[in-house]
Design a protein around this motif. Sequence first.
Motif, PDB file in Angstrom:
ATOM      1  N   ASP A 436      52.775  34.310  42.703  1.00  0.00           N
ATOM      2  CA  ASP A 436      52.866  33.288  41.651  1.00  0.00           C
ATOM      3  C   ASP A 436      53.459  31.967  42.125  1.00  0.00           C
ATOM      4  N   LYS A 437      53.689  31.835  43.418  1.00  0.00           N
ATOM      5  CA  LYS A 437      53.905  30.495  43.967  1.00  0.00           C
ATOM      6  C   LYS A 437      52.523  29.994  44.372  1.00  0.00           C
ATOM      7  N   ARG A 438      51.910  29.251  43.468  1.00  0.00           N
ATOM      8  CA  ARG A 438      50.491  28.904  43.651  1.00  0.00           C
ATOM      9  C   ARG A 438      50.307  27.500  44.202  1.00  0.00           C
ATOM     10  N   TYR A 439      49.321  27.359  45.081  1.00  0.00           N
ATOM     11  CA  TYR A 439      49.059  26.068  45.727  1.00  0.00           C
ATOM     12  C   TYR A 439      47.634  25.568  45.503  1.00  0.00           C
ATOM     13  N   GLY A 440      46.737  26.413  44.997  1.00  0.00           N
ATOM     14  CA  GLY A 440      45.314  26.117  45.077  1.00  0.00           C
ATOM     15  C   GLY A 440      44.781  25.104  44.075  1.00  0.00           C
ATOM     16  N   PHE A 441      43.554  24.647  44.361  1.00  0.00           N
ATOM     17  CA  PHE A 441      42.755  23.895  43.384  1.00  0.00           C
ATOM     18  C   PHE A 441      41.994  24.887  42.501  1.00  0.00           C
ATOM     19  N   VAL A 442      41.900  26.110  43.011  1.00  0.00           N
ATOM     20  CA  VAL A 442      41.176  27.161  42.294  1.00  0.00           C
ATOM     21  C   VAL A 442      42.154  28.302  42.030  1.00  0.00           C
ATOM     22  N   TYR A 443      42.277  28.628  40.769  1.00  0.00           N
ATOM     23  CA  TYR A 443      43.188  29.694  40.345  1.00  0.00           C
ATOM     24  C   TYR A 443      42.551  31.046  40.647  1.00  0.00           C
ATOM     25  N   ILE A 444      43.379  31.990  41.109  1.00  0.00           N
ATOM     26  CA  ILE A 444      42.859  33.347  41.306  1.00  0.00           C
ATOM     27  C   ILE A 444      43.594  34.275  40.350  1.00  0.00           C
ATOM     28  N   ASP A 445      42.806  34.958  39.571  1.00  0.00           N
ATOM     29  CA  ASP A 445      43.381  35.823  38.554  1.00  0.00           C
ATOM     30  C   ASP A 445      43.901  37.124  39.175  1.00  0.00           C
ATOM     31  N   ARG A 446      45.138  37.040  39.665  1.00  0.00           N
ATOM     32  CA  ARG A 446      45.837  38.226  40.140  1.00  0.00           C
ATOM     33  C   ARG A 446      47.338  37.919  40.111  1.00  0.00           C
ATOM     34  N   ASP A 447      48.148  38.959  40.144  1.00  0.00           N
ATOM     35  CA  ASP A 447      49.587  38.726  40.234  1.00  0.00           C
ATOM     36  C   ASP A 447      50.170  39.596  41.339  1.00  0.00           C
ATOM     37  N   ASP A 448      51.490  39.744  41.332  1.00  0.00           N
ATOM     38  CA  ASP A 448      52.119  40.500  42.425  1.00  0.00           C
ATOM     39  C   ASP A 448      51.766  41.985  42.395  1.00  0.00           C
ATOM     40  N   TYR A 449      51.336  42.450  41.228  1.00  0.00           N
ATOM     41  CA  TYR A 449      51.157  43.903  41.087  1.00  0.00           C
ATOM     42  C   TYR A 449      49.693  44.331  41.069  1.00  0.00           C
ATOM     43  N   SER A 450      48.839  43.462  40.548  1.00  0.00           N
ATOM     44  CA  SER A 450      47.455  43.896  40.378  1.00  0.00           C
ATOM     45  C   SER A 450      46.474  42.877  40.946  1.00  0.00           C
ATOM     46  N   ALA A 451      45.471  43.402  41.645  1.00  0.00           N
ATOM     47  CA  ALA A 451      44.438  42.517  42.206  1.00  0.00           C
ATOM     48  C   ALA A 451      43.088  42.953  41.677  1.00  0.00           C
ATOM     49  N   GLU A 452      43.067  43.334  40.406  1.00  0.00           N
ATOM     50  CA  GLU A 452      41.832  43.897  39.868  1.00  0.00           C
ATOM     51  C   GLU A 452      40.751  42.857  39.607  1.00  0.00           C
ATOM     52  N   LEU A 454      40.599  39.080  40.232  1.00  0.00           N
ATOM     53  CA  LEU A 454      40.294  38.109  41.288  1.00  0.00           C
ATOM     54  C   LEU A 454      39.265  37.055  40.865  1.00  0.00           C
ATOM     55  N   THR A 455      39.158  36.839  39.566  1.00  0.00           N
ATOM     56  CA  THR A 455      38.241  35.804  39.075  1.00  0.00           C
ATOM     57  C   THR A 455      38.719  34.443  39.564  1.00  0.00           C
ATOM     58  N   ARG A 456      37.790  33.588  39.915  1.00  0.00           N
ATOM     59  CA  ARG A 456      38.097  32.235  40.368  1.00  0.00           C
ATOM     60  C   ARG A 456      37.956  31.265  39.191  1.00  0.00           C
ATOM     61  N   ILE A 457      38.983  30.447  38.949  1.00  0.00           N
ATOM     62  CA  ILE A 457      38.931  29.477  37.837  1.00  0.00           C
ATOM     63  C   ILE A 457      39.354  28.104  38.360  1.00  0.00           C
ATOM     64  N   LYS A 458      38.505  27.112  38.131  1.00  0.00           N
ATOM     65  CA  LYS A 458      38.822  25.761  38.626  1.00  0.00           C
ATOM     66  C   LYS A 458      39.965  25.157  37.818  1.00  0.00           C
ATOM     67  N   LYS A 459      40.959  24.639  38.516  1.00  0.00           N
ATOM     68  CA  LYS A 459      42.077  23.994  37.821  1.00  0.00           C
ATOM     69  C   LYS A 459      41.727  22.517  37.575  1.00  0.00           C
ATOM     70  N   GLN A 460      42.572  21.874  36.784  1.00  0.00           N
ATOM     71  CA  GLN A 460      42.432  20.436  36.561  1.00  0.00           C
ATOM     72  C   GLN A 460      42.399  19.681  37.903  1.00  0.00           C
ATOM     73  N   SER A 461      43.238  20.137  38.823  1.00  0.00           N
ATOM     74  CA  SER A 461      43.334  19.446  40.124  1.00  0.00           C
ATOM     75  C   SER A 461      42.031  19.559  40.920  1.00  0.00           C
ATOM     76  N   PHE A 462      41.219  20.560  40.638  1.00  0.00           N
ATOM     77  CA  PHE A 462      39.920  20.696  41.312  1.00  0.00           C
ATOM     78  C   PHE A 462      39.075  19.453  41.009  1.00  0.00           C
ATOM     79  N   TYR A 463      39.011  19.126  39.718  1.00  0.00           N
ATOM     80  CA  TYR A 463      38.171  17.989  39.304  1.00  0.00           C
ATOM     81  C   TYR A 463      38.754  16.671  39.809  1.00  0.00           C
ATOM     82  N   TRP A 464      40.081  16.636  39.849  1.00  0.00           N
ATOM     83  CA  TRP A 464      40.747  15.415  40.349  1.00  0.00           C
ATOM     84  C   TRP A 464      40.419  15.195  41.829  1.00  0.00           C
TER      85      TRP A 464
END
Length: 479
Positions: A436-452, A454-464
């Motif tokens: 959860d220390k995230r750096y990306g332009f693309v969000y990855i739907d996972r946390d420290d416990y589960s990687a089920e 892994l959907t990719r979601i474009k953040k606001q910064s992607f478009y910027w």
Amino acid sequence: MKFPNDFLWGAASAAYQVEGAYNEDGKGLSIWDEFSQIKGKTKHNTNGKVAVDFYHHYQEDIKLMAEMGLKAYRFSISWSRILPNGEGEINQAGLDFYERVIDELLKNDIEPIVTLYHWDLPEKLQTKYGGWENRKLVDLFVEYCRILFEKFGAKIKYWVTFNEQNVFTSLGYRWASHPPNVSDTKRMFQANHVVNLANAKVIQLFHKLVPNEKIGPSFGYGEVYPLTSSPADVLAAVNANQFNNDWWLDVYCRGYYPEKILRLLKKLHLDFEITAEDLKVLKAGKPDFLGINYYHGGTVKAPDFEKVKNQKDFDKTDPYLMAADKQAASPESYLFESVENPYLDKTNWGWEIDPIGFRIALRQVYEKYQLPIMITENGLGAFDKLEDGKINDQYRIDYLNDHLVQVGKAIADGVPVLGFCAWSFTDLLSWLNGYDKRYGFVYIDRDDYSAENLTRIKKQSFYWYQKIIESNGGKLEVK
Ligand code: BG6
């Protein structure tokens, strides 16, 4: 803001932090696969077994890069995917994977920038030879790189030798917070010297095998400021810059260590073997460019000599305490004392935010070493919130905007900057801080416990960033 027409607007990652598939298709284990198993070493015992599964999602991710208009993607090759034992038999499936990634990038007009070593040493080389403390590693690293130069030399223009040698040697050998989990300053300096030799030898080999392309290390640079204009504080800042920065950059670019620091290490019995042959090797391995990773610098004041005096008394009673956790010989205590900078804000993780420091860093590094600079990392680690399927990371946009403006100013000052690789493209594993220390332009739907998911979601910064790339920096906001 004016950027060169061929400026490489990029993003970066590292194998262990994104790939996953840690034991698939013949890959051997790395020291990080082992180290992350030790309880309490990483946040919630997170590891890179699945990471964000770039291994199986690379096509989807590169499609997103292409949609964004990315001009360059920096990634690292995992040594143990190519050579499961670190030496000997080649794992063809590993080479094939990277070839697919490289071809997919090229097909989409994205320049691949390859890092040869981003901290994931094959575990076998640690157990069999003792890792970077053994000079044998120099030849083994050269052999591993030879395979890659021969295979991909015609496709890759920019190669990075070592990522942040200053960080992995200090955290791995001095602070026991990275593998190989050692806390011994003397051993750190020894291992560091071996890495310097490996760096120089690989550069020499590269120049022979791939004479038309470019290679250099990526260094974690932070300018150090004096707390006040008191000459004693200014001297402390000179010391800190020599200890934290020149100690590595002088060796890369000039082939020798800063004299003052060498003398201090000797006095503290932290010196290491440097042969006449070593000096020749170091001199002959000059890079073509310098990779700079910039997050923040530091501020120092004159050290408190009373403390040092006490420490010396302490040393006398047990000169071998160096190998213990509480290290007796701390070179810093003779050179400077780190303090807070009252002018700078901090990130959620306490890292100072200092865009002007970036311009200072680029100017200092260029004027000193006269090499083109590739910014191989810069970015903001933050908690992102997914709300109604969206991530509004305005704070990341502000951070990157302000840092890029300073890059533009450094370019106007005359610094040849080849490109900027934001850290990172997708979210990824932070070595010690989990997911959860995230750096990306693309969000990855996972946390420290589960990687089920892994959907990719474009953040606001992607478009910027897409807009910034499209306008070649024209849309940056100069505040
Ligand atoms: C650099 C590394 O030190 O900083 C990256 O090259 C790393 O691999 C990045 O992820 C950010 O560090 P952290 O600790 O916030 O993940």
